[in-house]
Enzyme design. Structure first.
Site, PDB file in Angstrom:
ATOM      1  N   HIS A 104       0.879  -1.181   0.000  1.00 53.92           N
ATOM      2  CA  HIS A 104       0.000   0.000   0.000  1.00 53.92           C
ATOM      3  C   HIS A 104       0.912   1.225   0.000  1.00 53.92           C
ATOM      4  O   HIS A 104       1.989   1.192   0.614  1.00 53.92           O
ATOM      5  CB  HIS A 104      -0.818   0.136   1.283  1.00 53.92           C
ATOM      6  CG  HIS A 104      -1.716  -0.992   1.667  1.00 53.92           C
ATOM      7  ND1 HIS A 104      -1.288  -2.090   2.358  1.00 53.92           N
ATOM      8  CD2 HIS A 104      -3.057  -1.142   1.503  1.00 53.92           C
ATOM      9  CE1 HIS A 104      -2.322  -2.888   2.611  1.00 53.92           C
ATOM     10  NE2 HIS A 104      -3.411  -2.341   2.101  1.00 53.92           N
ATOM     11  N   ASP A 107       2.342   2.039   3.389  1.00 57.64           N
ATOM     12  CA  ASP A 107       3.351   1.131   3.970  1.00 57.64           C
ATOM     13  C   ASP A 107       4.758   1.594   3.642  1.00 57.64           C
ATOM     14  O   ASP A 107       5.699   1.279   4.359  1.00 57.64           O
ATOM     15  CB  ASP A 107       3.270  -0.289   3.366  1.00 57.64           C
ATOM     16  CG  ASP A 107       1.896  -0.888   3.402  1.00 57.64           C
ATOM     17  OD1 ASP A 107       1.125  -0.530   4.289  1.00 57.64           O
ATOM     18  OD2 ASP A 107       1.603  -1.735   2.518  1.00 57.64           O
TER      19      ASP A 107
HETATM   20  C1  XLS Z   1      -7.457  -6.551   5.112  1.00 57.20           C
HETATM   21  C2  XLS Z   1      -7.031  -6.849   3.757  1.00 57.20           C
HETATM   22  C3  XLS Z   1      -5.908  -5.970   3.235  1.00 57.20           C
HETATM   23  C4  XLS Z   1      -5.841  -6.026   1.730  1.00 57.20           C
HETATM   24  C5  XLS Z   1      -5.050  -4.952   1.104  1.00 57.20           C
HETATM   25  O1  XLS Z   1      -8.140  -7.328   5.754  1.00 57.20           O
HETATM   26  O2  XLS Z   1      -6.687  -8.201   3.687  1.00 57.20           O
HETATM   27  O3  XLS Z   1      -4.702  -6.319   3.820  1.00 57.20           O
HETATM   28  O4  XLS Z   1      -5.319  -7.249   1.311  1.00 57.20           O
HETATM   29  O5  XLS Z   1      -5.561  -3.706   1.372  1.00 57.20           O
END
Ligand code: XLS
Ligand code: NI
Ligand code: NI
Length: 440
Positions: A104, A107
């Site tokens: 993301h 991150d």
């Molecule tokens: C949250 C999601 C997230 C997505 C990406 O529960 O799994 O991590 O994979 O935004």
């Protein structure tokens, strides 16, 4: 020169099932040929940035447990920290020998004071990633925007009652698709973090559906405008963080896509833990996506079956993996998608080595499940059984019922004339379960 974060470990070798070295693969050999293709090319493993390098180990009752040299308590310069984090991340990707990673925006870049500063920070890190990708051969499985952590998104991003939040979210997604495109990403993911509601008392469901439909259409239009070749993926989840998430499960997302003319543009990224939260099995969600023609990619983790939340643990149940990969193989396997470990350590697992051990175990578990699934698929005992079970549908009278030749009263006349009187046939579930067990 390495950062030294993982001591002198630079490469995890494949040593086979008999090795007692726990910093080695026992079942995942990237070069092993299964169904005519290398395991690495079937499984397309990816490591996620967020749980491994951005999450401090907090839970609702306590904060940071991990000590990482790039965390704010160790470095105050945000960009310097982001680059150190990237150095360690790429060292880990390389040591594990995974071909892909995912991130993301939030991150990987320091948080700026406004939109322009966020974009500038993101682009500086994308430059750094570009260089690291060409040094290591790493590829980006998918990029995505974090539209759920910052308090501006507390009432949703695309589904926010405030159009300024919609605009901010749309602009953020634009920058993240640009970043993903520059890095040659093979997909772009939209997980509807806070697209849902807490209470119907303050929510206009019909309006929020329209907003979300327009938002995803904007993303698809932009993808074509810039010539991004990757697949747009929606990741279903039924609840958490909101009480009710709009992208509840695969079937719900399919209805949404049809409603907004997106079914040929968007596929799904299915996460094991989200399937469990929706009251399904992982294989149910995979089979549903295969049946609807929208299977894309997976987020590989497992939920604790006694906890009602997304525990994001590394997979360790081979029989479950076998059934999941069987559905993936049936759906045609991965094209642009892959197996992304959206999984995190337990907060007591403090050592850098724990990050490696977690992924080694997850990759070995997937490899074992995948090999069992491939053998099951190749023997075709299950698929032949299913084919025989529906064989009656190839007789001409049966076909007339589906192709529009027969109306309801024609069928009634046929049943009477031919004295149709069905004889029930065993579904043979225990036999089929025993067949599956031969492969585990
Ligand atoms: C949250 C999601 C997230 C997505 C990406 O529960 O799994 O991590 O994979 O935004
Ligand atoms: Ni996920
Ligand atoms: Ni999740």
């Amino acid at each position: 020169m390495t950062t030294g974060f993982f001591g002198d470990i630079t490469k995890i070798p494949f040593e086979g099932a008999d090795s007692q070295n726990m910093l080695a693969f026992h079942h995942y050999d990237p070069d092993e040929i299964v169904m005519g293709k290398r395991m690495e090319d079937h499984l397309r493993f990816a490591v996620c940035y967020w749980h491994n390098f951005a999450w401090p180990g907090g839970d609702p009752f306590g904060g940071q447990t991990f000590d990482r040299p790039w965390f704010p308590d160790r470095i105050s310069d945000g960009m310097q920290a982001a680059k150190l984090k990237a150095d360690v991340a790429f060292e880990m990707f390389t040591a594990l020998g995974v071909p892909f990673y995912c991130f993301h925006d939030a991150d990987v870049r320091p948080e700026g004071s406004n939109f322009a500063e966020n974009t500038k920070n993101l682009n500086e890190i994308v430059d750094y990633f570009e260089q690291k990708q060409s040094e290591t051969g790493m590829k980006l499985l998918w990029g995505t925007a974090n539209l759920f952590s910052n308090r501006r998104f507390m009432s949703g991003a695309a589904t926010n009652p405030d159009p300024d939040v919609f605009a901010y979210a749309a602009a953020t997604v634009k920058t993240c698709i640009d970043a993903t495109n520059r890095l040659g990403g093979e997909n772009y993911v939209l997980w509807g973090g806070r697209e849902g509601y807490e209470t119907l008392l303050n929510t206009d469901l019909a309006r929020e559906d329209q907003q979300l439909g327009r938002f995803i259409n904007l993303v698809v239009e932009y993808k074509h405008k810039i010539g991004f070749k990757g697949t747009i993926l929606i990741e279903p989840k039924p609840q958490e963080p909101t009480k009710h998430q709009y992208d509840y499960d695969v079937a719900t997302v399919y209805g949404f896509l049809r409603r907004h003319c997106l079914e040929n543009e968007v596929r799904v990224n299915i996460e094991q833990g989200h399937a469990i939260l929706a009251g399904h099995s992982f294989e149910h969600e995979l089979a549903m996506a295969g049946a609807l023609g929208i299977f894309g990619s997976i987020d590989m983790n497992r939920n604790d079956y006694q906890s009602g939340w997304d525990t994001d643990q590394f997979p360790n149940n081979v029989p479950e993996m076998a059934l999941a990969f069987y559905e993936i193989i049936k759906a045609g396997g991965f094209t642009t998608g892959g197996t992304n470990f959206d999984a995190k350590l337990r907060r007591q697992s403090l050592d850098p080595e724990d990050l490696l051990l977690a992924h080694i175990g997850g990759m070995d578990c997937c490899a074992r499940g995948f090999k069992a699934a491939a053998a099951m698929y190749e023997e075709a005992a299950l698929s032949n059984f299913v084919k025989d079970r529906y064989a009656g549908w190839s007789n001409p009278e049966a076909m007339k019922m589906l192709d529009g030749t027969y109306s309801l009263d024609d069928i009634a006349a046929y049943v009477e004339a031919a004295d149709v009187n069905p004889d029930p046939v065993s579904g043979k579930q225990e036999y089929l379960e025993n067949v599956v067990n031969r492969f585990l």
